[in-house]
Motif scaffolding. Structure first.
Motif, PDB file in Angstrom:
ATOM      1  N   ALA A  72       0.830  -1.210   0.000  1.00 39.69           N
ATOM      2  CA  ALA A  72       0.000   0.000   0.000  1.00 39.69           C
ATOM      3  C   ALA A  72       0.863   1.259   0.000  1.00 39.69           C
ATOM      4  N   ILE A  73       1.897   1.290   0.845  1.00 41.04           N
ATOM      5  CA  ILE A  73       2.790   2.451   0.900  1.00 41.04           C
ATOM      6  C   ILE A  73       3.517   2.627  -0.425  1.00 41.04           C
ATOM      7  N   ALA A  74       3.971   1.501  -0.998  1.00 43.83           N
ATOM      8  CA  ALA A  74       4.671   1.569  -2.282  1.00 43.83           C
ATOM      9  C   ALA A  74       3.738   2.069  -3.387  1.00 43.83           C
ATOM     10  N   ALA A  75       2.466   1.641  -3.342  1.00 42.44           N
ATOM     11  CA  ALA A  75       1.503   2.087  -4.344  1.00 42.44           C
ATOM     12  C   ALA A  75       1.272   3.590  -4.256  1.00 42.44           C
ATOM     13  N   LEU A  76       1.196   4.118  -3.020  1.00 45.00           N
ATOM     14  CA  LEU A  76       1.040   5.573  -2.845  1.00 45.00           C
ATOM     15  C   LEU A  76       2.271   6.313  -3.352  1.00 45.00           C
ATOM     16  N   ALA A  77       3.458   5.777  -3.032  1.00 47.51           N
ATOM     17  CA  ALA A  77       4.685   6.406  -3.507  1.00 47.51           C
ATOM     18  C   ALA A  77       4.749   6.379  -5.031  1.00 47.51           C
ATOM     19  N   TYR A  78       4.301   5.273  -5.606  1.00 44.76           N
ATOM     20  CA  TYR A  78       4.316   5.149  -7.066  1.00 44.76           C
ATOM     21  C   TYR A  78       3.362   6.149  -7.717  1.00 44.76           C
ATOM     22  N   LYS A  79       2.162   6.267  -7.132  1.00 45.60           N
ATOM     23  CA  LYS A  79       1.140   7.142  -7.722  1.00 45.60           C
ATOM     24  C   LYS A  79       1.490   8.620  -7.578  1.00 45.60           C
ATOM     25  N   TYR A  80       1.986   9.011  -6.393  1.00 56.09           N
ATOM     26  CA  TYR A  80       2.154  10.436  -6.121  1.00 56.09           C
ATOM     27  C   TYR A  80       3.588  10.952  -6.268  1.00 56.09           C
ATOM     28  N   LEU A  81       4.553  10.053  -6.327  1.00 53.69           N
ATOM     29  CA  LEU A  81       5.945  10.489  -6.442  1.00 53.69           C
ATOM     30  C   LEU A  81       6.626  10.007  -7.715  1.00 53.69           C
ATOM     31  N   ILE A  82       6.434   8.731  -8.035  1.00 55.22           N
ATOM     32  CA  ILE A  82       7.185   8.160  -9.152  1.00 55.22           C
ATOM     33  C   ILE A  82       6.563   8.477 -10.502  1.00 55.22           C
ATOM     34  N   VAL A  83       5.262   8.208 -10.659  1.00 56.91           N
ATOM     35  CA  VAL A  83       4.607   8.459 -11.944  1.00 56.91           C
ATOM     36  C   VAL A  83       4.636   9.942 -12.319  1.00 56.91           C
ATOM     37  N   PRO A  84       4.288  10.875 -11.395  1.00 51.92           N
ATOM     38  CA  PRO A  84       4.374  12.301 -11.745  1.00 51.92           C
ATOM     39  C   PRO A  84       5.811  12.779 -11.935  1.00 51.92           C
ATOM     40  N   ASN A  85       6.761  11.970 -11.499  1.00 55.39           N
ATOM     41  CA  ASN A  85       8.183  12.314 -11.639  1.00 55.39           C
ATOM     42  C   ASN A  85       8.509  13.620 -10.932  1.00 55.39           C
ATOM     43  N   ARG A  86       7.960  13.774  -9.712  1.00 56.22           N
ATOM     44  CA  ARG A  86       8.216  14.985  -8.940  1.00 56.22           C
ATOM     45  C   ARG A  86       9.591  14.936  -8.298  1.00 56.22           C
ATOM     46  N   SER A  87      10.115  16.094  -8.034  1.00 57.22           N
ATOM     47  CA  SER A  87      11.407  16.177  -7.356  1.00 57.22           C
ATOM     48  C   SER A  87      11.265  15.695  -5.925  1.00 57.22           C
ATOM     49  N   LEU A  88      12.216  14.899  -5.483  1.00 63.42           N
ATOM     50  CA  LEU A  88      12.180  14.368  -4.126  1.00 63.42           C
ATOM     51  C   LEU A  88      12.987  15.219  -3.159  1.00 63.42           C
ATOM     52  N   ILE A  89      13.515  16.331  -3.639  1.00 61.01           N
ATOM     53  CA  ILE A  89      14.285  17.224  -2.779  1.00 61.01           C
ATOM     54  C   ILE A  89      13.315  18.020  -1.906  1.00 61.01           C
ATOM     55  N   PRO A  90      13.539  18.080  -0.575  1.00 59.97           N
ATOM     56  CA  PRO A  90      12.619  18.800   0.314  1.00 59.97           C
ATOM     57  C   PRO A  90      12.463  20.263  -0.075  1.00 59.97           C
ATOM     58  N   ASP A  91      11.246  20.768   0.029  1.00 61.94           N
ATOM     59  CA  ASP A  91      10.947  22.173  -0.251  1.00 61.94           C
ATOM     60  C   ASP A  91      11.167  22.983   1.022  1.00 61.94           C
ATOM     61  N   LEU A  92      12.247  23.762   1.044  1.00 62.13           N
ATOM     62  CA  LEU A  92      12.613  24.507   2.245  1.00 62.13           C
ATOM     63  C   LEU A  92      11.673  25.671   2.521  1.00 62.13           C
ATOM     64  N   GLU A  93      10.831  26.020   1.561  1.00 57.32           N
ATOM     65  CA  GLU A  93       9.920  27.139   1.760  1.00 57.32           C
ATOM     66  C   GLU A  93       8.666  26.728   2.534  1.00 57.32           C
ATOM     67  N   THR A  94       8.479  25.435   2.687  1.00 57.90           N
ATOM     68  CA  THR A  94       7.289  24.964   3.404  1.00 57.90           C
ATOM     69  C   THR A  94       7.728  24.301   4.700  1.00 57.90           C
ATOM     70  N   ALA A  95       7.419  24.951   5.798  1.00 55.53           N
ATOM     71  CA  ALA A  95       7.835  24.423   7.105  1.00 55.53           C
ATOM     72  C   ALA A  95       7.066  23.160   7.471  1.00 55.53           C
ATOM     73  N   GLY A  96       5.927  22.946   6.823  1.00 54.71           N
ATOM     74  CA  GLY A  96       5.143  21.762   7.144  1.00 54.71           C
ATOM     75  C   GLY A  96       5.904  20.468   6.919  1.00 54.71           C
ATOM     76  N   ASN A  97       6.746  20.438   5.893  1.00 47.43           N
ATOM     77  CA  ASN A  97       7.538  19.232   5.620  1.00 47.43           C
ATOM     78  C   ASN A  97       8.386  18.853   6.825  1.00 47.43           C
ATOM     79  N   GLU A  98       9.057  19.867   7.385  1.00 46.93           N
ATOM     80  CA  GLU A  98       9.948  19.606   8.510  1.00 46.93           C
ATOM     81  C   GLU A  98       9.168  19.171   9.746  1.00 46.93           C
ATOM     82  N   LEU A  99       7.962  19.755   9.919  1.00 46.91           N
ATOM     83  CA  LEU A  99       7.140  19.379  11.068  1.00 46.91           C
ATOM     84  C   LEU A  99       6.701  17.922  10.967  1.00 46.91           C
TER      85      LEU A  99
END
Length: 317
Positions: free
Chosen positions: A120-147
């Motif tokens: 299930a976790i892999a399927a979510l990662a595939y759908k939202y991270l791998i297929v869209p080919n989004r950058s996996l580098i953290p967005d420093l402008e959004t503090a929510g990531n760090e929280l």
């Protein structure tokens, strides 16, 4: 089906094999931290979080990293369908567990839970991270990531302090030894009873037999017998060295002859030393000697109480 399908299938199966060995390598180096392997003897203080992370989250992390590498190498097309690596991995691991006869040492409800969550976790990662080919580098402008990362770290630290009782693992271990001993007694008891009269040596013989059966399950013994090009090899359930491939019954007969010869050679020694020396003649590895002695204790104390007087005599002489 097209050639591309078969190429991708072969690639995904190969990646599942790589993931299998990677998880094994990680687990091997994490036993001291609470990782629970399928070994008969390792009994660490199980870490809930660590086992969950390694078994359920490593596959998702793996396919993300492989997909990132594919994009970096300008082969982003290879990331498509990579989700299939994860179910292949869990099927491969279950298959290996059965081939190595470790299925009685596994909590299958927990294994299935880890597998379902991992897919299930892999399927979510595939759908939202791998297929869209989004950058996996953290967005420093959004503090929510760090929280969120801090929250996950906190939950991991808390879960890591939650101990699980070693009882179920110990019960599976005892049941494993008991079943293999019962099978050995049914198949080879007549041979052992005819050759051996000393109950303590019988206990040693059954313990060697059970431990060798654990180390070399039937599937592996079959492969060993097929290695016809080797001039000398250990074959059969008691892993006796011979120029020809031995059946299990032949190996038991020859293995008993080896144990009987050693038992007679050390007849003048104290019983505990006689036992140790006899096992050492069979296999001088210190770890092997200790494991056989552990099986002796399980057999005498839990599997077959008729051996208890003989086992107790080792320490009361």
């Amino acid at each position: 089906m097209s050639d591309v399908y078969w190429v991708l299938l072969a690639m995904h199966v190969a990646l599942a094999v790589v993931l299998f060995f990677l998880v094994n390598w990680i687990g091997k180096h994490a036993i001291d931290f609470g990782y629970v392997s399928t070994s008969l003897f390792e009994e660490p203080n199980e870490s809930v979080a660590l086992n969950f992370f390694i078994r359920a989250l490593t596959p998702a992390v793996f396919i993300i990293l492989v997909s990132s590498a594919a994009v970096a190498l300008d082969r982003s097309d290879l990331r498509l369908g990579i989700i299939m690596v994860v179910p292949y991995y869990y099927v491969l691991r279950a298959t290996v567990i059965f081939l190595f006869n470790r299925h009685r040492l596994i909590s299958w409800s927990r294994y299935i839970g880890h597998a379902l969550f991992g897919i299930a976790i892999a399927a979510l990662a595939y759908k939202y991270l791998i297929v869209p080919n989004r950058s996996l580098i953290p967005d420093l402008e959004t503090a929510g990531n760090e929280l969120w990362l801090a929250l996950l770290a906190f939950l991991y630290a808390v879960a890591n302090k939650v101990p699980l009782s070693g009882g179920p693992g110990a019960r599976r271990r005892n049941a494993f030894v008991n079943i293999h001993y019962t099978t050995a007694r049914r198949l080879f008891g007549e041979i052992i009873d005819a050759k051996v009269t000393d109950d303590l040596l019988k206990l040693v013989a059954y313990s060697v037999l059970v431990y060798e059966d654990y180390c070399r399950p039937p599937a592996i013994r079959t492969l060993e017998r097929l290695a016809w090009w080797k001039k000398s090899r250990t074959t059969g359930i008691m892993q006796v060295s011979a120029s020809d491939a031995l059946t299990d019954r032949e190996s038991v007969k020859r293995g008993l002859d080896i144990l009987l010869a050693s038992w007679g050679k050390y007849s003048g020694e104290e019983r505990w030393l006689r036992v140790r020396s006899t096992i050492s003649d069979y296999n001088k590895d210190e770890d092997y000697i200790g494991r056989v002695q552990e099986v002796m204790e399980i057999l005498a104390e839990r599997a077959d109480p008729s051996f208890k007087p003989a086992y107790s005599s080792i320490w009361t002489e």
